[in-house]
Design a protein around this motif. Structure first.
Motif, PDB file in Angstrom:
ATOM      1  N   THR A  87      42.469 104.416  -2.276  1.00 59.43           N
ATOM      2  CA  THR A  87      43.876 104.196  -1.921  1.00 59.43           C
ATOM      3  C   THR A  87      44.713 104.508  -3.149  1.00 59.43           C
ATOM      4  O   THR A  87      44.447 103.973  -4.231  1.00 59.43           O
ATOM      5  CB  THR A  87      44.113 102.737  -1.489  1.00 59.43           C
ATOM      6  OG1 THR A  87      43.336 102.477  -0.319  1.00 59.43           O
ATOM      7  CG2 THR A  87      45.588 102.498  -1.171  1.00 59.43           C
ATOM      8  N   THR A 113      38.427 114.935  -0.051  1.00 63.82           N
ATOM      9  CA  THR A 113      38.206 114.272   1.248  1.00 63.82           C
ATOM     10  C   THR A 113      36.756 114.376   1.722  1.00 63.82           C
ATOM     11  O   THR A 113      36.336 113.595   2.570  1.00 63.82           O
ATOM     12  CB  THR A 113      39.120 114.834   2.358  1.00 63.82           C
ATOM     13  OG1 THR A 113      38.983 116.252   2.411  1.00 63.82           O
ATOM     14  CG2 THR A 113      40.574 114.460   2.108  1.00 63.82           C
ATOM     15  N   LYS A 158      43.823 107.619   1.189  1.00 60.32           N
ATOM     16  CA  LYS A 158      45.192 107.428   1.688  1.00 60.32           C
ATOM     17  C   LYS A 158      46.134 107.223   0.519  1.00 60.32           C
ATOM     18  O   LYS A 158      45.747 106.699  -0.535  1.00 60.32           O
ATOM     19  CB  LYS A 158      45.274 106.280   2.686  1.00 60.32           C
ATOM     20  CG  LYS A 158      45.304 104.900   2.107  1.00 60.32           C
ATOM     21  CD  LYS A 158      45.558 103.847   3.199  1.00 60.32           C
ATOM     22  CE  LYS A 158      45.450 102.463   2.604  1.00 60.32           C
ATOM     23  NZ  LYS A 158      45.583 101.404   3.598  1.00 60.32           N
ATOM     24  N   THR A 181      50.112 105.756  -0.473  1.00 55.96           N
ATOM     25  CA  THR A 181      51.116 104.851   0.084  1.00 55.96           C
ATOM     26  C   THR A 181      52.426 104.920  -0.691  1.00 55.96           C
ATOM     27  O   THR A 181      52.478 105.382  -1.830  1.00 55.96           O
ATOM     28  CB  THR A 181      50.635 103.378   0.042  1.00 55.96           C
ATOM     29  OG1 THR A 181      50.647 102.926  -1.316  1.00 55.96           O
ATOM     30  CG2 THR A 181      49.235 103.225   0.619  1.00 55.96           C
ATOM     31  N   GLU A 191      52.129 105.042   5.017  1.00 55.97           N
ATOM     32  CA  GLU A 191      50.774 105.339   4.534  1.00 55.97           C
ATOM     33  C   GLU A 191      50.432 106.738   5.019  1.00 55.97           C
ATOM     34  O   GLU A 191      50.653 107.067   6.182  1.00 55.97           O
ATOM     35  CB  GLU A 191      49.766 104.348   5.123  1.00 55.97           C
ATOM     36  CG  GLU A 191      49.983 102.921   4.678  1.00 55.97           C
ATOM     37  CD  GLU A 191      48.887 101.976   5.164  1.00 55.97           C
ATOM     38  OE1 GLU A 191      48.261 102.279   6.206  1.00 55.97           O
ATOM     39  OE2 GLU A 191      48.654 100.959   4.499  1.00 55.97           O
ATOM     40  N   THR A 192      49.901 107.579   4.118  1.00 51.18           N
ATOM     41  CA  THR A 192      49.505 108.935   4.481  1.00 51.18           C
ATOM     42  C   THR A 192      48.005 109.089   4.271  1.00 51.18           C
ATOM     43  O   THR A 192      47.516 108.912   3.151  1.00 51.18           O
ATOM     44  CB  THR A 192      50.277 109.984   3.650  1.00 51.18           C
ATOM     45  OG1 THR A 192      51.671 109.892   3.978  1.00 51.18           O
ATOM     46  CG2 THR A 192      49.788 111.396   3.964  1.00 51.18           C
ATOM     47  N   TYR A 193      47.308 109.365   5.364  1.00 51.57           N
ATOM     48  CA  TYR A 193      45.855 109.550   5.325  1.00 51.57           C
ATOM     49  C   TYR A 193      45.556 111.036   5.254  1.00 51.57           C
ATOM     50  O   TYR A 193      46.236 111.846   5.902  1.00 51.57           O
ATOM     51  CB  TYR A 193      45.209 108.960   6.586  1.00 51.57           C
ATOM     52  CG  TYR A 193      45.337 107.464   6.684  1.00 51.57           C
ATOM     53  CD1 TYR A 193      44.282 106.629   6.324  1.00 51.57           C
ATOM     54  CD2 TYR A 193      46.519 106.872   7.129  1.00 51.57           C
ATOM     55  CE1 TYR A 193      44.401 105.241   6.404  1.00 51.57           C
ATOM     56  CE2 TYR A 193      46.648 105.491   7.210  1.00 51.57           C
ATOM     57  CZ  TYR A 193      45.589 104.687   6.846  1.00 51.57           C
ATOM     58  OH  TYR A 193      45.714 103.325   6.919  1.00 51.57           O
ATOM     59  N   LEU A 215      40.667 109.130  12.617  1.00 53.90           N
ATOM     60  CA  LEU A 215      41.436 107.947  12.249  1.00 53.90           C
ATOM     61  C   LEU A 215      41.887 107.256  13.526  1.00 53.90           C
ATOM     62  O   LEU A 215      42.295 107.916  14.481  1.00 53.90           O
ATOM     63  CB  LEU A 215      42.671 108.394  11.445  1.00 53.90           C
ATOM     64  CG  LEU A 215      43.628 107.336  10.935  1.00 53.90           C
ATOM     65  CD1 LEU A 215      42.972 106.500   9.835  1.00 53.90           C
ATOM     66  CD2 LEU A 215      44.895 107.988  10.385  1.00 53.90           C
ATOM     67  N   THR A 269      47.278 115.962   7.066  1.00 52.42           N
ATOM     68  CA  THR A 269      47.855 114.699   6.626  1.00 52.42           C
ATOM     69  C   THR A 269      48.296 113.941   7.878  1.00 52.42           C
ATOM     70  O   THR A 269      48.808 114.542   8.813  1.00 52.42           O
ATOM     71  CB  THR A 269      49.082 114.890   5.716  1.00 52.42           C
ATOM     72  OG1 THR A 269      50.171 115.435   6.500  1.00 52.42           O
ATOM     73  CG2 THR A 269      48.796 115.813   4.558  1.00 52.42           C
ATOM     74  N   THR A 322      50.738 110.714   8.555  1.00 53.88           N
ATOM     75  CA  THR A 322      51.640 109.723   7.966  1.00 53.88           C
ATOM     76  C   THR A 322      52.044 108.719   9.034  1.00 53.88           C
ATOM     77  O   THR A 322      52.539 109.091  10.099  1.00 53.88           O
ATOM     78  CB  THR A 322      52.888 110.395   7.345  1.00 53.88           C
ATOM     79  OG1 THR A 322      52.458 111.303   6.330  1.00 53.88           O
ATOM     80  CG2 THR A 322      53.817 109.352   6.733  1.00 53.88           C
TER      81      THR A 322
END
Length: 204
Positions: A93, A117, A123, A125, A130-132, A140, A200, A202
């Motif tokens: 994170t 990745t 992620k 923040t 939050e952007t994964y 997800l 991405t 978000t």
């Protein structure tokens, strides 16, 4: 588990009170040290060229310090991500990763982090979102009421999104705004899968 790493970067954001640091290795990325101290947390590791820390007197002797050369070819965050992955990170994170006042840093943080990745779930923040980052064959689940936006980092990604206001299965181009501002309002969780490419997601 200690496969979980939390990185705090330099920037103008607040670490939420509910952030759970237990069972994670916490890395301050240069000025991110100040954000952690504000949140009452001493990091396990401090990495950077030490040019943006104001709370220098608060650096505890128990912290592992990795001082980087000021003249270098990578950002402090890139060095921190490499360190986390070398030490076995499976989940990373990046607190404040999308909150810089400098847009070029946000773009670069996402691009650099997306390189990792295949090694860890990542992620980033900020105070509002939050952007994964998802690579091939990663997915997800989204629960609760949220606006969800998806962009492709690669020229074309193949995605599958189910359980949202707008479900979609197919190609998402990097130059497309198709994935912006979807909604999750359902009782059951929404599912987002990246089948090919890199995306991405978000959530706000």
């Amino acid at each position: 588990s200690m496969n979980s790493f939390i990185l705090a970067v330099t920037g103008d954001y607040k670490i939420p009170k509910e952030t759970r640091f237990s069972n994670s290795i916490v890395i301050a990325i240069d000025g991110g040290f100040d954000r952690l101290i504000e949140a009452g947390k001493n990091p396990d590791i401090l990495i950077g060229d030490m040019d943006t820390i104001s709370e220098v007197s608060r650096i505890s002797p128990r912290i592992e310090i990795i001082k980087l050369n000021r003249d270098k070819d990578e950002t402090d965050l890139e060095a921190g991500l490499k360190l986390a992955v070398e030490r076995g990170a499976k989940s990373i994170t990046i607190l404040g990763g999308t909150s810089f006042p400098r847009v070029e840093m946000i773009l670069n943080n996402i691009q650099v982090a997306s390189r990792f990745t295949d090694r860890a779930a990542i992620k980033l923040t900020d105070d509002h979102s939050e952007t994964y980052l998802l690579g091939p064959h990663q997915h997800l689940a989204v629960t609760g009421r949220h606006t969800v936006s998806i962009t492709s980092l690669t020229e074309i990604s193949t995605i599958d999104i189910q359980g949202f206001k707008y479900d979609y299965s197919g190609e998402l181009k990097r130059s497309s705004s198709l994935g912006i501002s979807n909604l999750h309002e359902a009782e059951e969780s929404g599912q987002i899968a990246c089948q090919q490419g890199s995306i991405t997601v978000t959530i706000r």
